[in-house]
Design a protein around this motif. Sequence first.
Motif, short mmCIF file in Angstrom:
data_model
loop_
_atom_site.label_atom_id
_atom_site.label_comp_id
_atom_site.label_asym_id
_atom_site.label_seq_id
_atom_site.Cartn_x
_atom_site.Cartn_y
_atom_site.Cartn_z
N ALA A 185 -8.49 -2.29 -2.69
CA ALA A 185 -7.79 -1.01 -2.32
C ALA A 185 -6.55 -1.11 -1.90
N SER A 230 -2.15 -2.69 -9.61
CA SER A 230 -2.17 -4.27 -9.14
C SER A 230 -1.46 -5.00 -10.61
N TYR A 255 -6.13 1.68 -9.01
CA TYR A 255 -5.83 0.47 -8.55
C TYR A 255 -5.51 -0.74 -9.67
N SER A 291 0.98 -1.05 -0.11
CA SER A 291 0.02 0.09 0.04
C SER A 291 0.67 1.27 -0.05
#
Length: 298
Positions: A175, A34, A30, A19
Amino acid sequence: MIGILPRLYEDELLYSFLSRYAVTVAGNTYRGVSEDLYTDPLCCPNILLLNHMKEDLLSKLEPQASLREIVLNHTMFSWFCRFARKERRDKAFKLATEMNIKKLYDSLPIPNYTDRYKERRTIKYCPDCAQEQRTQFGEAYFQRFNQIFELTLCPIHHCKLHRTSIAIDGRVSPAFITAEMVIPKENEIVYSESELGIRVAEYLLDVLNQPLDIENKSDVGIYLDYRLRDRGYVKSNGTRDMGKLTNDFNAFYADIGVKREYWFLQKLFSHYVYNAYEISLMGLFLNISTKELCEHKL
């Protein structure tokens, strides 16, 4: 393409680390982040364990921690697997290092908290720890030991843990949320006056921090059963005195509201319960050191 990774702090959850990295590439969505990190960019970040990470991420993490070290020191794997039998532990560790999260959950002895606890599981933090982290590192981060579900006190500062809004169960939109986003600069700090509660918290931290011997073939149930003899809970005919044990156990933990039925305690000695919290409670009650408990060798 993975950019420059931040420092991986001691006992930091892998989710917290990733994070903090995501914040450095905040211009991306996101999905964009990712896609750099995970083989499946549509997955929801696993907070307690890990997802299948790309080789680029693993290679750039290697100078700080190998995949084995990440599994053992930056996820809750060693807590969940601490007292599992060797066959189950071997299988789980293989799946963890293969980052096969779907099969890993099936192989880990993760307890079901639905009946005993009603509140939703969320990330917790110690306000004192957060203050110290900000002073030392310029930012707060989520520590692994605070995520022991039953832990309500910081074993270091002896204050009550706070809950964030970050759900652990995965039934949320994916998230990356850093500690700095959700931990207020000012926090009410409430210190515990329960000596027993503090002892339990410190014992749990010690258990978590003991080295996990993947090759240990000893059975913790047999070990605990053997240690009952030290405390006089075995009758002359060689059977356990579960009535006396249950009464003494519940009296010992009465001040913190822990109460267990005899049939449940029986399972600790009969190889049916491998929950690290429950075994730790029995270890503390029987005055077993955390090192001896985690080695559990006769």
